[in-house]
Motif scaffolding. Structure first.
Motif, PDB file in Angstrom:
ATOM      1  N   LYS A   6      -3.648   8.601   2.250  1.00  9.14           N
ATOM      2  CA  LYS A   6      -2.356   7.937   2.471  1.00  9.14           C
ATOM      3  C   LYS A   6      -1.204   8.932   2.369  1.00  9.14           C
ATOM      4  CE  LYS A   6      -3.456   3.959   3.640  1.00  9.14           C
ATOM      5  NZ  LYS A   6      -3.067   3.454   4.966  1.00  9.14           N
TER       6      LYS A   6
ATOM      7  N   SER B 245       0.827  -1.203   0.000  1.00  9.71           N
ATOM      8  CA  SER B 245       0.000   0.000   0.000  1.00  9.71           C
ATOM      9  C   SER B 245       0.861   1.253   0.000  1.00  9.71           C
ATOM     10  CB  SER B 245      -0.954  -0.012   1.184  1.00  9.71           C
ATOM     11  OG  SER B 245      -0.259   0.151   2.380  1.00  9.71           O
ATOM     12  N   LYS B 246       2.044   1.155   0.650  1.00 11.88           N
ATOM     13  CA  LYS B 246       2.930   2.321   0.677  1.00 11.88           C
ATOM     14  C   LYS B 246       3.426   2.643  -0.723  1.00 11.88           C
ATOM     15  CE  LYS B 246       4.535   2.292   5.417  1.00 11.88           C
ATOM     16  NZ  LYS B 246       5.449   1.633   6.323  1.00 11.88           N
TER      17      LYS B 246
ATOM     18  N   TRP C  12      -8.518   7.336  -1.063  1.00 13.79           N
ATOM     19  CA  TRP C  12      -7.504   6.535  -0.359  1.00 13.79           C
ATOM     20  C   TRP C  12      -6.113   7.137  -0.577  1.00 13.79           C
ATOM     21  CZ3 TRP C  12      -3.246   3.728  -2.039  1.00 13.79           C
ATOM     22  CH2 TRP C  12      -2.695   2.841  -1.108  1.00 13.79           C
ATOM     23  N   TYR C  13      -5.829   7.494  -1.824  1.00 17.98           N
ATOM     24  CA  TYR C  13      -4.516   8.064  -2.151  1.00 17.98           C
ATOM     25  C   TYR C  13      -4.280   9.367  -1.377  1.00 17.98           C
ATOM     26  CZ  TYR C  13      -0.668  10.075  -4.781  1.00 17.98           C
ATOM     27  OH  TYR C  13       0.544  10.630  -5.122  1.00 17.98           O
TER      28      TYR C  13
ATOM     29  N   ALA D 283       0.699   4.180  -2.671  1.00 19.96           N
ATOM     30  CA  ALA D 283       0.442   5.544  -2.228  1.00 19.96           C
ATOM     31  C   ALA D 283       1.512   6.528  -2.689  1.00 19.96           C
ATOM     32  CB  ALA D 283       0.330   5.578  -0.701  1.00 19.96           C
TER      33      ALA D 283
END
Lengths: 130, 168
Positions: B128, A14-15, B124-125, A18
């Motif tokens: 985050k 997910s990092k 979400w982006y 992102a």
């Protein structure tokens, strides 16, 4: 007996997503084109398929109600058209050069969905005026 | 599925699904409302003796992002599932009763749910990357849009359910 060691830290998937500029471009384009395509599908009548809930019949694209088979539903088809179309446009946008993709205004992700509300409200006029 | 209906009636089956849909919506509503408050009225300093409202908006909004995405998708799936039953056994009586505005707001609910689904990746982006101040405005408005859509959908769902009543 051999063992493997996963050296990737937890949550690294997910990092990396992102911090991915390609994902950012995809997400921006997917966000505002979903709203755009959905409004078009609603106003123009473009479902990918039509569903007859009483008989579980699915027909490609727009279908009129059939005699004795109850109502027909288009919302699933509109959602499918909008999602697949937006996903395709989002993927295509990731192929753009970074200097072009970087110029797509981020504000579109909330301005377009806000503008969609009065249009969708208008499309429901028969419900408000009957 | 036929085995299941040996134990519960069809009516009970759809009622259970509706209750699950409603409970998921409550969780989503709570998470989005906390988050929306945290971006609308951020708390600048930790206040140990803060009141309820301050503590309500003092949450770390980023920690809710993944849960909101999952809850929106799962709630959407349950809603789409029970929609087939709604179309035949609820909407038809609503139309026969002439409750056109009630049906109209339900149509608006389904529109907002789909548009919200499309916003989840960028939502979400943005969360985050919540330390990136460049995204502050977009993050705030996307979160507000989703929170507003969720509140609208929740209230409309409640109203539509009241038209025929529980278990009818």
């Amino acid at each position: 007996m051999s063992t493997t060691t996963n050296t990737a830290p937890a949550g690294s998937g997910s990092k990396s997503l992102a911090s991915s500029t390609a994902f950012k471009t995809f997400a921006i384009v997917f966000g505002f084109t979903t709203a755009t395509l959905y409004v078009l599908c609603d106003l123009m009548g473009w479902p990918l398929f039509s569903y007859h809930p009483a008989t579980n019949r699915v027909e490609l694209f727009y279908a009129r109600p059939r005699q004795g088979e109850g109502p027909v539903m288009y919302w699933y088809g509109w959602t499918a058209t909008a999602m697949l179309g937006a996903a395709a446009l989002g993927m295509l946008a990731t192929l753009l050069p970074q200097q072009v993709a970087g110029k797509i205004p981020l504000a579109l992700v909330w301005i377009v969905p806000v503008l969609a509300i009065p249009l969708l409200f208008y499309s429901l006029m028969p419900f408000w005026t009957r | 599925m036929d085995d299941l209906f040996d134990f519960i009636s069809t009516n009970t089956y759809w009622t259970i699904l509706l209750i699950i849909h409603g409970l998921l919506a409550v969780a989503l509503l709570g998470a989005l409302t906390h988050q929306a408050m945290s971006v609308l009225m951020p708390v600048r300093e930790a206040a140990a003796s803060a009141g309820f409202v301050t503590r309500f908006r003092a949450v770390q909004g980023a920690g809710y992002a993944a849960a909101v995405c999952v809850l929106w998708v799962v709630t959407f799936i349950f809603g789409a599932w029970i929609y087939t039953e709604y179309r035949i056994y609820v909407r038809v009586p609503i139309e026969e009763g002439g409750f056109w505005k009630t049906q109209g707001v339900f149509e608006m609910k389904e529109h907002l749910a789909t548009i919200g689904l499309g916003l989840l990746p960028i939502y979400w982006y943005l969360w985050k990357n919540s330390r990136n101040t460049e995204y502050d405005s977009a993050r705030k408005w996307v979160t507000m849009y989703l929170a507003g859509g969720c509140w609208f959908s929740f209230l409309v769902g409640h109203i539509v359910n009241n038209v025929r009543g529980f278990g009818s």
